[in-house]
Design an enzyme around this catalytic site. Structure first.
Site, PDB file in Angstrom:
ATOM      1  N   LYS A   1       0.851  -1.194   0.000  1.00 17.05           N
ATOM      2  CA  LYS A   1       0.000   0.000   0.000  1.00 17.05           C
ATOM      3  C   LYS A   1       0.887   1.245   0.000  1.00 17.05           C
ATOM      4  CE  LYS A   1      -4.294   1.148   2.414  1.00 17.05           C
ATOM      5  NZ  LYS A   1      -4.922   1.074   3.741  1.00 17.05           N
TER       6      LYS A   1
HETATM    7  C1  E4P Z   1      -8.304   2.000   3.699  1.00 18.78           C
HETATM    8  O1  E4P Z   1      -7.476   1.314   3.158  1.00 18.78           O
HETATM    9  C2  E4P Z   1      -8.086   2.751   4.921  1.00 18.78           C
HETATM   10  O2  E4P Z   1      -7.330   1.938   5.781  1.00 18.78           O
HETATM   11  C3  E4P Z   1      -9.349   3.092   5.652  1.00 18.78           C
HETATM   12  O3  E4P Z   1     -10.500   2.704   4.907  1.00 18.78           O
HETATM   13  C4  E4P Z   1      -9.421   4.481   6.184  1.00 18.78           C
HETATM   14  O4  E4P Z   1     -10.644   4.641   6.850  1.00 18.78           O
HETATM   15  P1  E4P Z   1     -10.917   5.878   7.846  1.00 18.78           P
HETATM   16  O5  E4P Z   1     -11.043   7.121   7.034  1.00 18.78           O
HETATM   17  O6  E4P Z   1     -12.200   5.520   8.528  1.00 18.78           O
HETATM   18  O7  E4P Z   1      -9.734   5.929   8.772  1.00 18.78           O
END
Ligand code: E4P
Length: 217
Positions: A83
């Site tokens: 990622k």
């Molecule tokens: C996605 O890969 C992220 O880890 C996640 O969906 C972020 O979510 P949040 O905005 O609720 O922290």
């Protein structure tokens, strides 16, 4: 539509996986902090539970260091998806790592142009953050729709991974628009089964059944 679980909580992942509801997992530095565990150790455990893509996020900000971290994370298991943040350095690292055959999830996407760049850099997944756009009063679903249109216009194979999902409506809207994947916290996935009329109907059926005095087993 594929369901990824947005957590590093191995018990929650395991519970949903037993129900066949887990096609993959996404983590990020905040979720690793919340787990209180070592990133390499917990990610390895998650990869042992789930056979689909498991996103593990780099924390370097420069391309060369991102690539080095991505290669190390990819050694954890064959189903690791590296990622990377949607910055120019992240895109450079995406180009290199995807060129090596590694799955890449480009994260922190807030515009259709960013999503276009990620697809051109060879990303396997693009993660538009719905909830965080809603937080600043921008409809995150418009972004999903725009990315869907652009990817379909040009035949990009990058999968749209609707992220920062906060509600069951986000899941339904993403499915209707045609996102390929949603990633949601375990609580949101569990809530998908809930409906007050289901509860009310079941209560009525149970009350009537008790009056029959019958048994099935
Ligand atoms: C996605 O890969 C992220 O880890 C996640 O969906 C972020 O979510 P949040 O905005 O609720 O922290």
């Amino acid at each position: 539509m594929k369901f990824f679980v947005d957590t590093a909580d191995t018990q929650a992942i395991s519970d949903l996986n037993d129900l066949g509801m887990v096609d993959g997992v996404t983590t990020n530095p905040s979720l690793i902090l919340k787990s209180g565990r070592d990133i390499l150790e917990v990610t390895k455990e998650i990869c042992g539970i789930v056979s689909g893509p498991v996103s593990a996020e780099v924390v370097a900000l420069e391309a060369e260091a991102m690539i080095a971290e991505g290669r190390k994370l990819a050694e954890i298991a064959p189903n690791i998806t590296v990622k990377l943040p949607l910055t120019w350095d992240g895109l450079k690292a995406c180009k290199v790592l995807s060129g090596e055959g590694k799955m890449v999830n480009v994260t922190l996407c807030f515009s259709a142009n960013q999503a276009l760049l990620a697809a051109k850099a060879g990303a396997s997944f693009i993660s538009p953050f719905i909830g965080r756009l809603d937080d600043i009063h921008i409809d995150g679903m418009d972004l999903i729709q725009d990315i869907r249109t652009i990817y379909d216009n040009f035949g990009f194979e990058t999968e749209i991974l609707a992220a920062s999902i906060r509600s069951v409506n986000h899941v339904q809207d993403s499915a209707l628009i045609g996102a390929d994947v949603i990633t949601a916290p375990p609580e949101v996935i569990k809530k998908l089964a809930a409906h007050p009329l289901t509860d009310k109907g079941l209560e009525q059926f149970m009350a009537d059944w008790a009056k029959t005095g019958q048994k099935i087993l």
